[in-house]
Design a protein around this motif. Structure first.
Motif, PDB file in Angstrom:
ATOM      1  N   ASP A  70       0.234 -41.510  -4.603  1.00 35.75           N
ATOM      2  CA  ASP A  70       0.696 -40.181  -4.998  1.00 35.75           C
ATOM      3  C   ASP A  70       1.405 -40.301  -6.343  1.00 35.75           C
ATOM      4  O   ASP A  70       2.603 -40.568  -6.409  1.00 35.75           O
ATOM      5  N   ARG A  72       7.506 -46.620  -5.124  1.00 33.08           N
ATOM      6  CA  ARG A  72       8.567 -46.078  -5.986  1.00 33.08           C
ATOM      7  C   ARG A  72       9.756 -47.030  -6.044  1.00 33.08           C
ATOM      8  O   ARG A  72      10.325 -47.270  -7.115  1.00 33.08           O
ATOM      9  N   GLN A  80       2.906 -49.107   8.079  1.00 28.02           N
ATOM     10  CA  GLN A  80       3.595 -48.042   7.356  1.00 28.02           C
ATOM     11  C   GLN A  80       2.616 -46.901   7.066  1.00 28.02           C
ATOM     12  O   GLN A  80       1.432 -47.129   6.814  1.00 28.02           O
ATOM     13  N   SER A  81       3.107 -45.671   7.097  1.00 31.33           N
ATOM     14  CA  SER A  81       2.268 -44.525   6.748  1.00 31.33           C
ATOM     15  C   SER A  81       2.010 -44.520   5.244  1.00 31.33           C
ATOM     16  O   SER A  81       2.690 -45.217   4.480  1.00 31.33           O
ATOM     17  N   LEU A  82       1.032 -43.717   4.807  1.00 32.83           N
ATOM     18  CA  LEU A  82       0.773 -43.617   3.371  1.00 32.83           C
ATOM     19  C   LEU A  82       1.991 -43.081   2.628  1.00 32.83           C
ATOM     20  O   LEU A  82       2.288 -43.510   1.509  1.00 32.83           O
ATOM     21  N   GLU A  83       2.691 -42.146   3.232  1.00 31.32           N
ATOM     22  CA  GLU A  83       3.906 -41.622   2.604  1.00 31.32           C
ATOM     23  C   GLU A  83       4.949 -42.726   2.449  1.00 31.32           C
ATOM     24  O   GLU A  83       5.606 -42.840   1.406  1.00 31.32           O
ATOM     25  N   GLU A  84       5.091 -43.554   3.470  1.00 27.25           N
ATOM     26  CA  GLU A  84       6.044 -44.654   3.399  1.00 27.25           C
ATOM     27  C   GLU A  84       5.608 -45.699   2.374  1.00 27.25           C
ATOM     28  O   GLU A  84       6.439 -46.274   1.668  1.00 27.25           O
ATOM     29  N   CYS A 101      -7.563 -47.500   1.430  1.00 30.17           N
ATOM     30  CA  CYS A 101      -8.060 -46.315   0.712  1.00 30.17           C
ATOM     31  C   CYS A 101      -9.139 -46.624  -0.315  1.00 30.17           C
ATOM     32  O   CYS A 101      -9.711 -45.690  -0.892  1.00 30.17           O
ATOM     33  N   SER A 155       4.527 -38.178  -7.060  1.00 33.76           N
ATOM     34  CA  SER A 155       5.816 -38.592  -6.497  1.00 33.76           C
ATOM     35  C   SER A 155       6.534 -39.556  -7.433  1.00 33.76           C
ATOM     36  O   SER A 155       7.765 -39.647  -7.433  1.00 33.76           O
ATOM     37  N   ASN A 171       3.953 -45.071  -0.354  1.00 33.92           N
ATOM     38  CA  ASN A 171       4.272 -44.510  -1.663  1.00 33.92           C
ATOM     39  C   ASN A 171       5.757 -44.643  -1.963  1.00 33.92           C
ATOM     40  O   ASN A 171       6.138 -44.874  -3.111  1.00 33.92           O
ATOM     41  N   GLN A 172       6.601 -44.515  -0.934  1.00 31.37           N
ATOM     42  CA  GLN A 172       8.032 -44.729  -1.140  1.00 31.37           C
ATOM     43  C   GLN A 172       8.310 -46.179  -1.506  1.00 31.37           C
ATOM     44  O   GLN A 172       9.127 -46.468  -2.392  1.00 31.37           O
TER      45      GLN A 172
END
Length: 282
Positions: A86, A30, A20-24, A78, A89, A26-27
């Motif tokens: 994030d 959440r 998964q990407s870092l954006e994913e 990381c 977010s 973070n989702q």
């Protein structure tokens, strides 16, 4: 070994979120946080200390385990917490406002009822519509596509026609679903598989909850709720009334299965009765 350490070791043996990407990621974080939060029913004075994860139980431990897994993936990629996360977010409307006036009112009201959901349906909504359901049995069913409209808040907005899955598969896993084994490289250690299970057409939908919880008033922006105690009778009446308008329509009622797209148990899903795990608290 502490339970959290056991969960970290467990995750490192099977990093199911590694592609998964870092954006994913973070989702994912959440989605888990939304399910960890609860709202106390200990009266109208909502203190910040009351807005926190539930006491560890069989249900909440599932979310604590997932939470630990995702944090471990962040740490592997990381470095020490909170690197990679994030935090903006999480604060940008992703979590319900459990310190609002509506939250205080809902908490106090449910505390005064001294009741639990049990074997009931609960419908949350605007007061005028809930009064209509209660007083005359008048309600509105919606096409599934209605819930995908951008005007809805996060708790309501969803694509009810599809179930997206994104998981890690080994070469052996892929060999079970491809028609030509030569399409799968022999040296493939693992691969990310993105699948969307999609319904071909729209359908009519009426949703109720079995959770009598203060926070659902906030999530649904609801002013009232109707508690339906005879679930079988309500289901029969809803079907009978609907068939007067939709003669010949096939109808089914059932519980929702909430699916972790990173850990699907099967690719065979009854889409109308399947939702993303982010909605599990409902």
């Amino acid at each position: 070994m502490a339970r959290s350490d056991a969960w970290r070791h467990q995750y490192r043996s099977d990093r199911y979120a590694r592609l998964q990407s870092l954006e994913e990621l973070n989702q994912c974080l959440r989605d888990i946080m939304v399910n960890l939060l609860t709202l106390s029913t200990r009266g109208i004075g909502i203190r910040m200390s009351e807005i926190d994860p539930e006491a560890i139980s069989n249900e909440s431990s599932v979310w604590m385990e997932k939470f630990t897994h995702i944090l471990e993936e962040f740490a592997i990629r990381c470095g020490p917490y909170p690197n990679g996360i994030d935090r903006h977010s999480l604060a940008n409307g992703a979590l319900p406002n459990l310190a609002s006036d509506l939250a205080k009112l809902a908490s106090a009201k449910l505390d005064s009822w001294r009741t639990s959901a049990g074997d009931v349906f609960i419908k949350y909504g605007k007061r005028k519509y809930m009064e209509s359901v209660y007083e005359s049995g008048a309600l509105r069913i919606q096409p599934a596509t209605y819930f995908a409209e951008a005007s809805h808040n996060r708790a309501i907005n969803d694509d009810e026609l599809s179930v997206p899955l994104s998981f890690v598969a080994t070469r052996d896993d892929l060999l079970t679903v491809v028609s030509n084994p030569d399409d799968v490289p022999r040296d493939l250690p693992h691969a990310r598989v993105d699948v969307t299970v999609q319904l071909p057409s729209d359908y009519w939908l009426y949703c109720v909850s079995s959770a009598l919880a203060p926070r659902l008033f906030i999530d649904y922006e609801a002013e009232a709720c109707v508690i339906i105690r005879d679930r079988d009778r309500f289901t029969r009446m809803l079907q009978d009334a609907s068939l007067q308008k939709l003669s010949g329509t096939d109808m089914r009622a059932g519980l929702i299965e909430y699916v972790d797209p990173l850990l699907p148990k099967s690719l065979v899903k009854a889409v109308a009765f399947t939702k993303h795990l982010r909605y599990s608290y409902q």
